[in-house]
Design an enzyme around this catalytic site. Sequence first.
Site, mmCIF file in Angstrom:
data_model
loop_
_atom_site.group_PDB
_atom_site.id
_atom_site.type_symbol
_atom_site.label_atom_id
_atom_site.label_comp_id
_atom_site.label_asym_id
_atom_site.label_seq_id
_atom_site.Cartn_x
_atom_site.Cartn_y
_atom_site.Cartn_z
ATOM 1 N N SER A 1 1.053 10.682 -16.689
ATOM 2 C CA SER A 1 0.019 11.191 -17.329
ATOM 3 C C SER A 1 0.266 11.968 -18.129
ATOM 4 C CB SER A 1 -1.192 11.279 -16.583
ATOM 5 O OG SER A 1 -2.130 11.662 -17.216
ATOM 6 N N ASP B 1 1.001 -1.154 0.056
ATOM 7 C CA ASP B 1 -0.060 0.134 -0.013
ATOM 8 C C ASP B 1 0.771 1.139 0.051
ATOM 9 O OD1 ASP B 1 -1.645 2.001 0.475
ATOM 10 O OD2 ASP B 1 -2.679 1.285 2.168
ATOM 11 N N LYS C 1 0.285 14.789 -10.491
ATOM 12 C CA LYS C 1 0.791 14.244 -11.563
ATOM 13 C C LYS C 1 1.995 15.342 -11.804
ATOM 14 C CE LYS C 1 -1.057 10.390 -12.037
ATOM 15 N NZ LYS C 1 -0.130 8.993 -11.734
ATOM 16 N N TYR D 1 -6.136 15.782 -9.636
ATOM 17 C CA TYR D 1 -5.253 14.977 -10.044
ATOM 18 C C TYR D 1 -3.944 15.517 -10.836
ATOM 19 C CZ TYR D 1 -4.310 10.927 -13.142
ATOM 20 O OH TYR D 1 -3.677 9.797 -13.946
#
Length: 282
Positions: free
Chosen positions: A141, A63, A158, A154
């Site tokens: 990404s 994790d 990134k 998000y």
Amino acid sequence: MSSPSPKVVLITGTSSGIGLAAAVSAARAGWTTVATLRDPSRSDALREAAAEAGVDLDIRRLDVTDEASITSAIDGVLADYGHLDAVVNNAGAGHIGTLENESVADVRNVMEVNFFGVLNVSKAAMPHLRTARGRLITVTSVGGVIGQPFNEAYCAAKFAVEGYMESLAPLAAAHGVSVSVIEPGAVATEFVANAGVDLDAAVADAGVYAPQLNAYLTRMATQFLDGAQTSEGAAESVLEALTADEPAFRLQTSDWARGFVGTKLTDVDGSATLGLTTSWLA
């Protein structure tokens, strides 16, 4: 004379998508592959893919938000194999939301998984990667280069990963560790479903932003149906970063991703980038 033992790679987030495909590809290429995931009960698809490909995976729990879990996983790899030659940071979580309609705590949670999770794993692995003169690879990404509406948190995570790794890369290289980031565009995975968002409810709750969110989601649905690449296709770039003699720092996983990221990297004043993303909301 005994032959050298295979190189060992640890990959996070392998229950589905790019992580699953990368684990199978690495094992097929001859790497001893430690495929980790937060919830081992979700390993059925991974095991089935490995069996179909005729490869063995060492599947373990990790994790990325739990430092004790990370330490246990890496210590276990060192105990069993004696070395760690590469890490692929792939674990992450999607998120849809915008500033006025979400809490700062929501944003912190996104950062915890997508940014601090990467740092947690990388920090624990770096001493061993230095010893092995190995590779640190992170799946980011195109959203780590171009900010996208309703993906603020998000993309912020990134962007942070890209900035951190770009800053770390020359220092790591001075000690024999190659650092790369992998930038997928649209990939046909369970990623959107894993964002945990009821999209119809999100539009209903978007208030003044509802028309823009509906337009954005319509565009995304079209892109995923018409232009998404496979997880296996995206994983080819991960394998390139693992195996190339001198891998690039930044690898896009498709021609579309290269073109999209290229818009930003040649856009000195930001007008081309904002012109593109603004058009998504019309």
